[in-house]
Motif scaffolding. Sequence first.
Motif, PDB file in Angstrom:
ATOM      1  N   ILE A 170      -7.428  17.195   6.106  1.00 29.44           N
ATOM      2  CA  ILE A 170      -6.782  16.474   5.013  1.00 29.44           C
ATOM      3  C   ILE A 170      -7.119  14.992   5.136  1.00 29.44           C
ATOM      4  CG2 ILE A 170      -4.580  15.831   3.960  1.00 29.44           C
ATOM      5  CD1 ILE A 170      -3.447  18.468   5.083  1.00 29.44           C
ATOM      6  N   GLY A 171      -7.715  14.429   4.099  1.00 27.71           N
ATOM      7  CA  GLY A 171      -8.072  13.017   4.122  1.00 27.71           C
ATOM      8  C   GLY A 171      -6.842  12.139   4.032  1.00 27.71           C
ATOM      9  N   LEU A 172      -6.823  11.066   4.818  1.00 27.97           N
ATOM     10  CA  LEU A 172      -5.720  10.112   4.842  1.00 27.97           C
ATOM     11  C   LEU A 172      -6.211   8.791   4.260  1.00 27.97           C
ATOM     12  CD1 LEU A 172      -4.485  10.795   8.492  1.00 27.97           C
ATOM     13  CD2 LEU A 172      -3.657  11.856   6.382  1.00 27.97           C
ATOM     14  N   ALA A 173      -5.428   8.218   3.365  1.00 26.07           N
ATOM     15  CA  ALA A 173      -5.814   6.957   2.739  1.00 26.07           C
ATOM     16  C   ALA A 173      -4.565   6.257   2.221  1.00 26.07           C
ATOM     17  CB  ALA A 173      -6.798   7.208   1.590  1.00 26.07           C
ATOM     18  N   THR A 174      -4.760   5.032   1.754  1.00 23.67           N
ATOM     19  CA  THR A 174      -3.711   4.307   1.038  1.00 23.67           C
ATOM     20  C   THR A 174      -4.310   3.774  -0.253  1.00 23.67           C
ATOM     21  OG1 THR A 174      -4.200   2.200   2.130  1.00 23.67           O
ATOM     22  CG2 THR A 174      -2.535   3.620   3.165  1.00 23.67           C
TER      23      THR A 174
ATOM     24  N   PRO B 153       0.821  -1.221   0.000  1.00 26.36           N
ATOM     25  CA  PRO B 153       0.000   0.000   0.000  1.00 26.36           C
ATOM     26  C   PRO B 153       0.847   1.258   0.000  1.00 26.36           C
ATOM     27  CG  PRO B 153      -0.780  -1.574   1.640  1.00 26.36           C
ATOM     28  CD  PRO B 153       0.534  -2.087   1.151  1.00 26.36           C
ATOM     29  N   ARG B 154       0.373   2.258  -0.720  1.00 24.01           N
ATOM     30  CA  ARG B 154       1.080   3.531  -0.813  1.00 24.01           C
ATOM     31  C   ARG B 154       0.200   4.643  -0.243  1.00 24.01           C
ATOM     32  NH1 ARG B 154       5.768   4.132  -0.811  1.00 24.01           N
ATOM     33  NH2 ARG B 154       5.662   6.062  -2.013  1.00 24.01           N
ATOM     34  N   PRO B 155       0.801   5.711   0.318  1.00 30.86           N
ATOM     35  CA  PRO B 155      -0.003   6.789   0.904  1.00 30.86           C
ATOM     36  C   PRO B 155      -0.751   7.599  -0.159  1.00 30.86           C
ATOM     37  CG  PRO B 155       2.262   6.818   1.719  1.00 30.86           C
ATOM     38  CD  PRO B 155       2.231   5.907   0.539  1.00 30.86           C
ATOM     39  N   LEU B 156      -1.940   8.066   0.224  1.00 30.41           N
ATOM     40  CA  LEU B 156      -2.737   8.956  -0.603  1.00 30.41           C
ATOM     41  C   LEU B 156      -3.316  10.034   0.306  1.00 30.41           C
ATOM     42  CD1 LEU B 156      -4.226   9.596  -3.332  1.00 30.41           C
ATOM     43  CD2 LEU B 156      -6.084   8.129  -2.494  1.00 30.41           C
ATOM     44  N   TYR B 157      -3.134  11.290  -0.076  1.00 27.95           N
ATOM     45  CA  TYR B 157      -3.655  12.409   0.702  1.00 27.95           C
ATOM     46  C   TYR B 157      -4.723  13.119  -0.117  1.00 27.95           C
ATOM     47  CZ  TYR B 157       0.279  11.411   3.700  1.00 27.95           C
ATOM     48  OH  TYR B 157       1.168  10.767   4.538  1.00 27.95           O
ATOM     49  N   LEU B 158      -5.800  13.547   0.553  1.00 28.88           N
ATOM     50  CA  LEU B 158      -6.965  14.081  -0.135  1.00 28.88           C
ATOM     51  C   LEU B 158      -7.305  15.469   0.379  1.00 28.88           C
ATOM     52  CD1 LEU B 158      -9.061  10.792   0.083  1.00 28.88           C
ATOM     53  CD2 LEU B 158      -7.815  11.634  -1.911  1.00 28.88           C
ATOM     54  N   GLY B 159      -7.470  16.403  -0.550  1.00 26.43           N
ATOM     55  CA  GLY B 159      -7.840  17.766  -0.213  1.00 26.43           C
ATOM     56  C   GLY B 159      -9.341  17.971  -0.311  1.00 26.43           C
ATOM     57  N   THR B 160      -9.862  18.924   0.470  1.00 21.89           N
ATOM     58  CA  THR B 160     -11.295  19.176   0.525  1.00 21.89           C
ATOM     59  C   THR B 160     -11.541  20.614   0.952  1.00 21.89           C
ATOM     60  OG1 THR B 160     -13.393  18.405   1.491  1.00 21.89           O
ATOM     61  CG2 THR B 160     -11.487  18.465   2.950  1.00 21.89           C
TER      62      THR B 160
END
Length: 404
Positions: free
Chosen positions: A81-85, A63-70
Amino acid sequence: MSSGADASQDGWSRRRFLGALGGTAAVVAVPAPASAPTDPETAPTAAKAPAPGAHRTGRASGPRPLYLGTYTSVDGGGTGIGLATYDPTTGEITGAGTLTGVADPSYLALHPDGRTLYAVDEQTSGAVTAVRLADRKILGARSTGGAGPCHLSVHPTGRWLLSANYTSGSVAVHPIATSGALGERTALVKHSSPQPGPGQDGPHAHQFVTSPDGGHVLAVDLGTDTVYTYRLDLTKGTLTEVSQAHTRAGAGPRSLTFHPGGRYAYLANEVDDTIAVCGYDPATGALTIGDPQTSGSTGSATNYPAQILVTPNGSYAYLANRGDNTLARYAVEADGARLRLLDTVPVSGDFPRQIALSPDGTLLFAANQRSSTVSVFLVDGPSGELRLAGAPFASPVAVCALPL
């Protein structure tokens, strides 16, 4: 609705308002035109920083990090900031919570060393925030000196943060310490010339990026139909304007991306629903904007081109179309001097505000503002074709996806 006007009495910018409202083409070619600052924690060193993305090359495993803006200040928005993989093979996204404490983080950028994340705070009193990724500690925020910052990027040296204030039409520079923290602003330039384009109420800086050679920084202003080229003083962090490139009146330029070869760039025009190939002269920083060509939209809905990207090998370009809700695929030809529309695919969401490629270029992420989703596409290397990886991932008012 006029392009630069506020969208409602509560102060929403046109950018937020637009997002809240619930084949082949002619080929166009353009010839190519002929002491460190002090920070409260530590001062940036003069040592050469890693090349942009150097820490993210090669095929990822696991899994790799993914950051999400809103937006945090709108109905249905996020809380930070949304945190995901994501799975680098399948593209499947898994949520991992939220980093709170950052207001309206509508655009995100990573430091070249991979240790610090930066976010705009797209509010009336605009700011930029630094987050240390190792422990997700917020390192503090600094004023951008303007309203509604909507874009930021890190200079390849890793020593300067560049940001664009949409509402006030200005660009800013902040020094970056070796810790990743931000120092006090070293430059603020408001776009006062030329006059605003048709339907605009003033300048609206939409993007601030560095040229591939690192010698110049370029600001795209939707309100003045202009791309400004500056020379950034790498010691003082000051800006000197060296060139202006003008689109046709009313084009409303929004997003600029460079071909890896460094001699050409591609410009997405939000207001008149076009794109253009641009020649770039590294010696002078001059940009030459070519004739407008199709975004691939069908005309069945009002369309606003958003972000344009180029694959790492420079063979294909992709454009996010908001309204048409498609992703257009272009063949990049003549060493970057030509774009040829190949096809469009449905984005499987509503109003794709931003798109991003995974570091290895095998996945494309689309942040769909109105549907509050992130769509992921598998990118076929030889053909550049896009194939939806699965059901879109739910993310409140998704306006930015940053895969690492």
